[in-house]
Design an enzyme around this catalytic site. Structure first.
Site, PDB file in Angstrom:
ATOM      1  N   ASP A   1       0.881  -1.193   0.050  1.00  0.00           N
ATOM      2  CA  ASP A   1       0.059  -0.310  -0.051  1.00  0.00           C
ATOM      3  C   ASP A   1       0.721   1.318   0.097  1.00  0.00           C
ATOM      4  OD1 ASP A   1      -2.293   1.798   0.702  1.00  0.00           O
ATOM      5  OD2 ASP A   1      -1.475   1.726   2.695  1.00  0.00           O
TER       6      ASP A   1
ATOM      7  N   ASN B   1      -8.713  -0.383   4.058  1.00  0.00           N
ATOM      8  CA  ASN B   1      -8.938  -1.029   2.648  1.00  0.00           C
ATOM      9  C   ASN B   1      -7.490  -2.075   2.419  1.00  0.00           C
ATOM     10  OD1 ASN B   1      -6.912   0.854   2.499  1.00  0.00           O
ATOM     11  ND2 ASN B   1      -7.652   1.801   0.696  1.00  0.00           N
TER      12      ASN B   1
END
Length: 263
Positions: A8, A216
């Site tokens: 990420d 997420n």
């Protein structure tokens, strides 16, 4: 040994200055290349923004828009978009709520209303290198992969609940914290994107490592063979992870973990 590393960006690979220790990563990347390990960026952000961080690494693959858009510099591996009906339903809902600032993330560009707060528009230019200002949120000449919304941080959970009710069956909300909620396609998250990419590369999720810090990132943290939470990660991410970086994103936690792991 893992065969793919997925990271990420915000709160994970990038520091608070929206950058990373480039000299240190160059050594880690060289070691991964030596071992035949693929480097993948898995982010909710736009592909055109993500690739700007890795101009020195043209072989980087991007699982962008929370898994809806998978590509590298030369090849598009997958594109997933909302149906026109779902796009219309979500657009109408977001437009009707004066509290929300919203972006419709299309294949061609991201779309934002010119009536939004100028400070918000300026901030979004950092995350969307292709951003079109227009009168409405509608994008009849584009296909929408994801919606990004912003509200007062204290109301994040309230809007997660609202979205779950309003978009049941057509979309799923996922929060990256701080008043930011993405509205994504059902089943279309980072873990699904990595699994889809893995079919192309012949690398199963069990042979991937995934690094993340926010909501997420949960699916890929749970489903990767090695799910690594940042030291600064949300509590639910820390609880789901197989390991935790020794330091946070501002101290290059991803690089530090990989330096030890790849010895």
């Amino acid at each position: 040994m893992i065969k793919l590393v997925a990271v990420d960006m915000d709160g994970t690979f990038l520091n608070s200055q929206q950058d990373y220790d480039r000299e240190r990563f160059a050594k880690v990347h060289a070691r991964m290349t030596e071992l035949g390990i693929r480097f993948v960026v898995a982010s909710g952000n736009q592909y055109y923004q993500l690739r700007s961080f890795f101009t020195d690494y043209p072989n980087t693959i991007y699982v962008a828009e929370n898994g809806a858009y998978i590509r590298d510099a030369e090849t598009t591996y997958a594109v997933h978009t909302f149906s026109p009906e779902a796009t219309e339903t979500i657009t109408q809902y977001l437009t009707a709520d004066p509290v929300l600032a919203a972006i419709a993330c299309g294949v061609k560009t991201a779309h934002i209303r010119g009536s939004e707060d100028p400070a918000f528009i300026n901030e979004m230019h950092r995350y969307y290198h292709r951003l079109q200002l227009q009168d409405t949120l509608e994008a009849p000449d584009d296909q929408i992969m994801k919606f990004a919304t912003k509200m007062p941080p204290a109301r994040t959970q309230e809007y997660l609940d609202k979205y779950n009710e309003a978009f049941a069956g057509i979309a799923v909300p996922t929060s990256s914290g701080h008043g930011d909620i993405d509205i994504i396609q059902p089943g279309r998250h980072k873990a699904a994107g990595l699994a889809e990419l893995g079919e192309v590369l012949n690398i199963p999720l069990s042979e991937m490592a995934a690094f993340g810090d926010g909501g997420n990132d949960l699916e890929m943290i749970r489903e990767a063979g090695l799910g690594v939470a940042m030291k600064n990660a949300d509590p639910e991410v820390l609880a789901a992870a197989d390991a935790v970086t020794p330091v946070d994103n501002d101290a290059s936690g991803v690089c530090g973990f990989l330096e030890d792991y790849l010895k």
